[in-house]
Design an enzyme around this catalytic site. Structure first.
Site, short mmCIF file in Angstrom:
data_model
loop_
_atom_site.label_atom_id
_atom_site.label_comp_id
_atom_site.label_asym_id
_atom_site.label_seq_id
_atom_site.Cartn_x
_atom_site.Cartn_y
_atom_site.Cartn_z
N ASN A 118 0.79 -1.23 0.00
CA ASN A 118 0.00 0.00 0.00
C ASN A 118 0.82 1.28 0.00
OD1 ASN A 118 0.49 -1.04 2.75
ND2 ASN A 118 -0.39 0.91 3.35
N CYS A 138 -2.64 6.10 7.73
CA CYS A 138 -2.68 6.00 9.20
C CYS A 138 -1.33 6.35 9.81
CB CYS A 138 -3.18 4.64 9.65
SG CYS A 138 -2.72 3.30 8.58
N1 PLP Z 1 -4.65 -3.40 4.06
C1 PLP Z 1 -4.15 -2.53 3.17
C2 PLP Z 1 -3.09 -2.99 2.22
C3 PLP Z 1 -4.63 -1.22 3.11
O1 PLP Z 1 -4.12 -0.36 2.24
C4 PLP Z 1 -5.64 -0.82 4.04
C5 PLP Z 1 -6.16 0.55 4.07
O2 PLP Z 1 -5.50 1.52 3.91
C6 PLP Z 1 -6.11 -1.77 4.96
C7 PLP Z 1 -5.61 -3.05 4.92
C8 PLP Z 1 -7.15 -1.42 5.99
O3 PLP Z 1 -8.37 -1.21 5.43
P1 PLP Z 1 -9.62 -0.68 6.30
O4 PLP Z 1 -9.13 0.57 6.97
O5 PLP Z 1 -10.66 -0.43 5.27
O6 PLP Z 1 -9.99 -1.72 7.25
#
Ligand code: PLP
Length: 377
Positions: free
Chosen positions: A139, A319
């Site tokens: 991400n 985050c």
């Molecule tokens: N996993 C990945 C790779 C992400 O990019 C994100 C969100 O940014 C999440 C998990 C978490 O997603 P959520 O906040 O919708 O639970």
């Protein structure tokens, strides 16, 4: 506004919103109720689940709907025993790292491109390793991992374990949150046992996700109650959310090739027109991720200056950025403190046009020049 942070959030597409609307207004019934209109809502919900599953080559019964990818990742880790060992890629999202750290864990190294070091994985698998978690696409960098290769290694180890009568299972989990807009995902081809999906990253609603679960994997409930989602995730079903998720995934599937072309072209424009940067995600990246390092500058300051000019980018995971924490992903690929501090993440999406990208490149150049001038006094 030029929004270049689609890895953090995507807007709900008009088609998705349209499909969801009736389930807020007229078809609001609890799918567990006994009367006919409620039974229809239940049938629509199950059909939408079937479509979500179909998009990844699975059946409706193979997926558990969750309130987002974080919950799906947490649910995945209930597949293993409390004394098991867990391996996860050093660059995983916190929603994988934190549940994994409840177990005896080790991190798998990545190379300078953010790709898994397979030899490191092989070295770290021990007799009681029960879970290996590797995101399909990262991400912060967009790095795509060779999941089929990892799955094939895992199959060999399972055979060895069977021969040695080692009772520990070994599961491959992958978080595909960021991959669904650009990659054609099929669980059998990837060889995964558990796969996390996220509606919020595919122009669907926030707070909706899914976990694909292979037939031989047994999970434990994350919430106890009325027994929805095979008893694993009790709570009244989010019918509009799931309806929207199904439409969003269908759209994503239909536009995979077009999207890849569109983002590859936009990426090229950025790389040609932005000046004096180092490209961080050179290889194996999703086409919509562009990570640029302006070494010696402070990316946080650049972000605020860009925001003043109407351009929205980020430094890394939304985050982590909001907590002012240095990116563990950029650290893992071996960037220096100063390179990390100077790195910007641009993630392209459906809201962008080519004109916007030319304009954004021009604004980035002006903001970078102004920042350099400020520093040199
Ligand atoms: N996993 C990945 C790779 C992400 O990019 C994100 C969100 O940014 C999440 C998990 C978490 O997603 P959520 O906040 O919708 O639970």
């Amino acid at each position: 506004m030029i929004y270049l942070d689609h890895a953090a959030a995507t807007p709900v597409s008009a088609k998705v919103l349209e499909a969801m609307k009736p389930y807020f207004l007229d078809e609001f019934f609890n799918p567990s109720s006994a009367y006919l209109p409620a039974k229809k809502v239940n049938a629509d919900y199950e059909a939408a689940k079937g479509e979500i599953a179909h998009a990844i080559g699975a059946k409706g019964n193979d997926i558990i709907i969750t309130a987002g990818a974080t919950e799906a990742n947490n649910l995945a880790f209930t597949a293993i025993s409390s004394n098991a060992k867990v391996l996860y890629l050093k660059t995983e999202h916190d929603s994988v790292r934190n549940p994994a750290r409840q177990f005896d864990y080790e991190e798998i190294e990545v190379d300078k491109n953010g790709r898994i070091v397979l030899d490191d994985l092989k070295k770290k698998i021990s007799e009681n390793t029960e879970m290996i978690s590797v995101a399909l696409a990262n991400n912060e960098l967009g790095t795509i991992q060779p999941l089929a290769e990892i799955a094939s290694l895992i199959r060999e180890i399972r055979i060895e374990r069977m021969q040695k009568k080692n009772p520990h299972p070994l599961f491959l989990h992958s978080d595909a949150s960021q991959a669904m807009n650009l990659l054609d995902i099929n669980v059998a081809r990837l060889g995964v046992d558990l796969l996390t999906l996220n509606a919020a990253k595919v122009y669907g609603p926030k707070g909706v996700g899914a976990l694909y679960v292979a037939h031989d994997v047994r999970l434990k409930p994350v919430t106890l109650g009325g027994g929805q989602e095979n008893g694993l995730r009790s709570g009244t079903q989010n019918v509009p959310g799931v309806i929207g998720f199904a439409v969003a995934l269908k759209n994503a599937k239909e536009h995979l090739n077009g999207n890849r072309k569109k983002y590859a072209e936009m990426r090229k424009v950025l790389l040609n027109e932005v000046k004096d940067y180092e490209l961080i995600n050179k290889k194996y990246s999703l086409d919509n991720f562009v990570v640029l390092c302006f070494d010696g500058l402070d990316a946080e300051r650049l972000i605020y200056a860009l925001e003043d000019r109407g351009v929205y980018v980020s430094t890394g995971a939304a985050c982590a950025a909001s907590k002012g924490v240095r990116s563990h992903v950029l650290m893992a690929i071996g960037l220096t403190e100063s390179e990390i501090a100077g790195s910007l993440r641009i993630t392209l999406g459906e809201t962008n046009t080519l004109e916007q990208i030319h304009e954004a490149a021009k604004i980035i150049n002006e903001v970078v020049e102004a920042e350099k001038a400020r520093i040199s006094g």
